[in-house]
Design a protein around this motif. Structure first.
Motif, mmCIF file in Angstrom:
data_model
loop_
_atom_site.group_PDB
_atom_site.id
_atom_site.type_symbol
_atom_site.label_atom_id
_atom_site.label_comp_id
_atom_site.label_asym_id
_atom_site.label_seq_id
_atom_site.Cartn_x
_atom_site.Cartn_y
_atom_site.Cartn_z
ATOM 1 N N ASP A 145 4.736 -96.653 19.003
ATOM 2 C CA ASP A 145 4.272 -96.327 17.658
ATOM 3 C C ASP A 145 4.243 -97.620 16.847
ATOM 4 O O ASP A 145 5.221 -98.380 16.849
ATOM 5 N N PHE A 146 3.119 -97.859 16.170
ATOM 6 C CA PHE A 146 2.970 -99.057 15.344
ATOM 7 C C PHE A 146 2.744 -98.624 13.906
ATOM 8 O O PHE A 146 1.738 -97.978 13.592
ATOM 9 N N ASN A 191 -5.593 -101.248 5.796
ATOM 10 C CA ASN A 191 -6.417 -100.044 5.716
ATOM 11 C C ASN A 191 -7.146 -99.935 7.051
ATOM 12 O O ASN A 191 -8.296 -100.346 7.187
ATOM 13 N N ILE A 192 -6.440 -99.395 8.062
ATOM 14 C CA ILE A 192 -6.986 -99.322 9.419
ATOM 15 C C ILE A 192 -7.995 -98.176 9.502
ATOM 16 O O ILE A 192 -7.707 -97.050 9.123
ATOM 17 N N GLY A 196 -3.166 -89.496 24.219
ATOM 18 C CA GLY A 196 -3.667 -90.845 24.447
ATOM 19 C C GLY A 196 -3.440 -91.789 23.286
ATOM 20 O O GLY A 196 -2.313 -92.024 22.858
ATOM 21 N N LEU A 197 -4.523 -92.316 22.754
ATOM 22 C CA LEU A 197 -4.487 -93.277 21.659
ATOM 23 C C LEU A 197 -4.883 -92.571 20.370
ATOM 24 O O LEU A 197 -5.962 -91.995 20.279
ATOM 25 N N GLN A 198 -4.002 -92.619 19.357
ATOM 26 C CA GLN A 198 -4.267 -91.912 18.114
ATOM 27 C C GLN A 198 -4.079 -92.812 16.894
ATOM 28 O O GLN A 198 -3.117 -93.580 16.823
ATOM 29 N N LEU A 199 -4.997 -92.685 15.952
ATOM 30 C CA LEU A 199 -4.832 -93.298 14.646
ATOM 31 C C LEU A 199 -4.281 -92.194 13.741
ATOM 32 O O LEU A 199 -5.014 -91.329 13.267
ATOM 33 N N LEU A 200 -2.968 -92.213 13.532
ATOM 34 C CA LEU A 200 -2.321 -91.142 12.785
ATOM 35 C C LEU A 200 -2.610 -91.216 11.297
ATOM 36 O O LEU A 200 -2.643 -90.194 10.604
ATOM 37 N N ILE A 222 -0.449 -96.211 14.220
ATOM 38 C CA ILE A 222 -1.123 -96.033 15.507
ATOM 39 C C ILE A 222 -0.106 -95.569 16.540
ATOM 40 O O ILE A 222 0.992 -96.132 16.648
ATOM 41 N N LEU A 223 -0.460 -94.560 17.321
ATOM 42 C CA LEU A 223 0.418 -94.036 18.373
ATOM 43 C C LEU A 223 -0.257 -94.183 19.724
ATOM 44 O O LEU A 223 -1.430 -93.816 19.891
#
Length: 212
Positions: free
Chosen positions: A114-115, A121-122, A149-153, A158-159
């Motif tokens: 987790d980032f 502002n991603i 998978g890859l998620q922009l929460l 980012i997860l």
């Protein structure tokens, strides 16, 4: 007297035109993960979001960040202006799983990274084509657990779900991150320059028309 005012207006006008041109060439503030007030915290989830290891936390105000090998994740993390790079350092055949099981045999809710950012502002995140095929985010259902998978929460989080993946030695996952410059009222210095430019252009126009 009118002639003196005309000369002054022309000079102010030239200054204003120069300021306006400089602002036009400068364009909007550059988007990216690195900038004033920006930070990143990287966390490794080992089985669930309640079991975690702090991979690292650092400022991104002026330069990229890098975090050494995590005891649990056995991976390093690097964050640049546009990318996140996760490098696996575990022995070949070691899966991202708290029980040591691979793929669908892994019963973890999540094992991955987790980032959490501040000051950004991603707008998007994708897997870079250079990433190792054995270390791609998992989009699957293993038993009762759905892996996304890859998620922009959010625009700051980012997860990356790697549950059950078995990277080969030296595998790397690179994520390409897109951001958008903040919008809103200009900064005080920029507003002042805009005002000077506008007044100068008005003065130049008035001088040409003989209004001063």
């Amino acid at each position: 007297m009118a002639t003196s005012w005309n000369i002054l207006a022309r000079r102010v006008g030239l200054l204003g035109a120069g300021v306006a041109a400089a602002l036009a060439l400068a364009g909007p503030a550059q988007a990216g993960l690195i900038g004033a007030g920006a930070t990143v915290t990287a966390t490794y989830y080992n089985g669930s979001t309640s079991v975690s290891e702090l991979q690292g936390s650092a400022s991104l105000a002026t330069s990229p960040a890098s975090f050494g090998e995590g005891v649990t994740s056995q991976s390093t993390v690097g964050v640049t202006n546009t990318q996140i790079v996760i490098s696996d350092l575990a022995a070949a055949g070691t899966p991202y799983c708290s029980t040591g099981s691979s793929f669908s045999s892994c019963t973890d809710v999540i094992s991955g990274f987790d980032f959490l950012f501040t000051g950004e502002n991603i707008t998007g995140v994708t897997v870079d084509a250079t990433s190792s095929s054995s270390m791609l985010p998992v989009t699957a259902t293993y038993g009762a657990n759905v892996h996304s998978g890859l998620q922009l929460l959010s625009n700051n989080e980012i997860l990356v779900d790697l549950t059950g993946t078995v990277p080969v030695s030296g595998s790397v996952l690179t994520l390409d991150v897109t951001t958008q410059s903040p919008t809103g009222a200009p900064e005080p210095a920029t507003a002042t320059l805009l005002a000077v430019g506008l007044l100068g252009l008005i003065g130049m126009r008035c001088a040409r028309r003989g209004h001063i």
